[in-house]
Design a protein around this motif. Sequence first.
Motif, PDB file in Angstrom:
ATOM      1  N   GLU A 415       4.817  -1.300  -8.698  1.00  0.00           N
ATOM      2  CA  GLU A 415       4.017  -0.595  -7.687  1.00  0.00           C
ATOM      3  C   GLU A 415       2.651  -0.203  -8.253  1.00  0.00           C
ATOM      4  O   GLU A 415       1.635  -0.248  -7.552  1.00  0.00           O
ATOM      5  N   HIS A 416       2.628   0.172  -9.529  1.00  0.00           N
ATOM      6  CA  HIS A 416       1.342   0.469 -10.174  1.00  0.00           C
ATOM      7  C   HIS A 416       0.477  -0.785 -10.228  1.00  0.00           C
ATOM      8  O   HIS A 416      -0.748  -0.722 -10.005  1.00  0.00           O
ATOM      9  N   VAL A 418       0.494  -3.177  -8.086  1.00  0.00           N
ATOM     10  CA  VAL A 418      -0.029  -3.390  -6.731  1.00  0.00           C
ATOM     11  C   VAL A 418      -1.300  -2.569  -6.524  1.00  0.00           C
ATOM     12  O   VAL A 418      -2.311  -3.070  -5.996  1.00  0.00           O
ATOM     13  N   ARG A 419      -1.262  -1.333  -6.939  1.00  0.00           N
ATOM     14  CA  ARG A 419      -2.450  -0.479  -6.772  1.00  0.00           C
ATOM     15  C   ARG A 419      -3.632  -1.020  -7.572  1.00  0.00           C
ATOM     16  O   ARG A 419      -4.777  -0.993  -7.102  1.00  0.00           O
ATOM     17  N   GLU A 420      -3.354  -1.500  -8.789  1.00  0.00           N
ATOM     18  CA  GLU A 420      -4.427  -2.089  -9.591  1.00  0.00           C
ATOM     19  C   GLU A 420      -4.991  -3.334  -8.911  1.00  0.00           C
ATOM     20  O   GLU A 420      -6.216  -3.546  -8.906  1.00  0.00           O
ATOM     21  N   ARG A 422      -5.042  -4.040  -5.688  1.00  0.00           N
ATOM     22  CA  ARG A 422      -5.808  -3.657  -4.509  1.00  0.00           C
ATOM     23  C   ARG A 422      -7.186  -3.111  -4.913  1.00  0.00           C
ATOM     24  O   ARG A 422      -8.192  -3.412  -4.271  1.00  0.00           O
ATOM     25  N   SER A 423      -7.214  -2.323  -5.975  1.00  0.00           N
ATOM     26  CA  SER A 423      -8.496  -1.792  -6.438  1.00  0.00           C
ATOM     27  C   SER A 423      -9.416  -2.918  -6.900  1.00  0.00           C
ATOM     28  O   SER A 423     -10.624  -2.903  -6.614  1.00  0.00           O
ATOM     29  N   ARG A 426     -10.799  -5.001  -3.698  1.00  0.00           N
ATOM     30  CA  ARG A 426     -11.609  -4.382  -2.629  1.00  0.00           C
ATOM     31  C   ARG A 426     -13.053  -4.872  -2.598  1.00  0.00           C
ATOM     32  O   ARG A 426     -13.604  -5.066  -1.513  1.00  0.00           O
ATOM     33  N   SER A 441      -0.378  -6.363   1.067  1.00  0.00           N
ATOM     34  CA  SER A 441       0.074  -5.314   0.148  1.00  0.00           C
ATOM     35  C   SER A 441      -0.236  -3.913   0.629  1.00  0.00           C
ATOM     36  O   SER A 441       0.036  -2.938  -0.078  1.00  0.00           O
ATOM     37  N   ALA A 442      -0.805  -3.789   1.835  1.00  0.00           N
ATOM     38  CA  ALA A 442      -1.177  -2.467   2.335  1.00  0.00           C
ATOM     39  C   ALA A 442       0.065  -1.609   2.540  1.00  0.00           C
ATOM     40  O   ALA A 442       1.131  -2.110   2.916  1.00  0.00           O
ATOM     41  N   PRO A 443      -0.036  -0.297   2.288  1.00  0.00           N
ATOM     42  CA  PRO A 443       1.078   0.604   2.619  1.00  0.00           C
ATOM     43  C   PRO A 443       1.449   0.458   4.087  1.00  0.00           C
ATOM     44  O   PRO A 443       0.623   0.059   4.919  1.00  0.00           O
ATOM     45  N   GLU A 446      -0.914   1.663   6.797  1.00  0.00           N
ATOM     46  CA  GLU A 446      -2.123   0.872   6.940  1.00  0.00           C
ATOM     47  C   GLU A 446      -1.824  -0.458   7.621  1.00  0.00           C
ATOM     48  O   GLU A 446      -2.640  -0.948   8.406  1.00  0.00           O
TER      49      GLU A 446
END
Length: 451
Positions: A415-416, A418-420, A422-423, A426, A441-443, A446
């Motif tokens: 999950e971490h 995924v956040r990386e 997405r960042s 962007r 991959s959006a929550p 969203e």
Amino acid sequence: MTTRRHPNERLRALLREADWTQEALARAVNTLGAEIGCPLRYDRTAVAHWLSGTQPRTPAPQLAAEALSRRIGRPVSPQAAGFTAPAPEAPSPDPAVGFADLCRDDAASDRRDALRQRPYRVADSVVPEFPAAVPAQPARGRTGPPRPHTHPPAERAPALRDAASFFAASIDSHGGHHARSALACYLADDVVPLLASGTPERNRAEVTTAASRLAFLLARMYEDGQLHGLAQRYYSFAHRLAAECGDRTSWCLAVRAMSAQAARLGHLPSALHLAEAAGRAAAGVAPAQQAYVQAQLAVVLARGGDRRGAFGALGAAERAAGRAGRGDSPFDVYPTAALAYQTSATLVALDDVPGALAALRRSLSERSAADVRGRALTQARYGRLLLRAGHLEEACVAWRAFLAGRERLRSGDAEHAVREMRSALRPFRNRKGAAELLARSAPSGERRAIA
């Protein structure tokens, strides 16, 4: 929150000693919150309230004390910082007793949340050298009501080894969140009673080794879940139990893992101390474990700028891996895919991105099909490096493969990642491949808004 009658002058004095602003302390507490999987949004106004005498809720006092400890370079308790918080329990000199208490608390749902709020403590990353000789251990008293063994400890040893193999495979196939509570309860209900005085001396070493290795696996699960404080406690008991029974191999594995944890949290001096301690002790272990230890030492030395030392350790890891044979236990092997992954991390730290990409391709080609977690995280790292090298389309291919694997996992590390991802994507959200990955991959909230 409740209000104190007097301003918190202890905290004010510590801020002066740390040469920190209120905003700096708030940022540090938020950072430590992320280390235990507890997102926090404190700012300078919150610290101003603390200085005026307001008591923050748990775990803020513990996190603030640890933040100040790291900054000042000496232990600071919540009480010394002027906070009302439960006094920490004095650690037992007997690792089996302390381990038993931790396992029982972890297995009890009403005490588990408090355990998970414990911060990662830099001071606890200092470990003694592996003992040159292990004295005979006196029979220890029970730490709770006696529990009869349904089978003699000698007959339970194969079951303990099977359990370790099962939980190790579970981490690889399903992620660290899967079966975590089951392992905590297994330790409390089945393993802890075997460590009590009823275990014959001739079987105690084997049982203690099994307990050390299961503690190591539970630490890995908690680390995967971003619960670094609790993971550190289990790693610490893993190496203490191994030292008690003279198991050099298990001691090296635990201390090496503690080095990797310290490094990922940015504590490079601690990571180096731990990696070097494991490296010294690993001179007497099998080649596979030597490779595991030396590969981590290479990464830490590279991150510290020691190019020559890093390549020396990496060469030692490769030579040891070449001598390693097959093993029946997950603790007896070091997959070539894992070594290639560490090679990539070493080369990234030395700014050799092409070499790091080649190492990751090698890692992916050699990953076992059962290692879903390892493959997914390798794809995620591959995507980040490809984007860093300017290859957006190839990065998107790697990240699509990562997301496919992530769907099969219950993993905080995934999950971490995924956040990386997405960042990183962007800035490219107007490109088709990046836009598709961001949407996929959006929550969930969203995704509904996009639909």
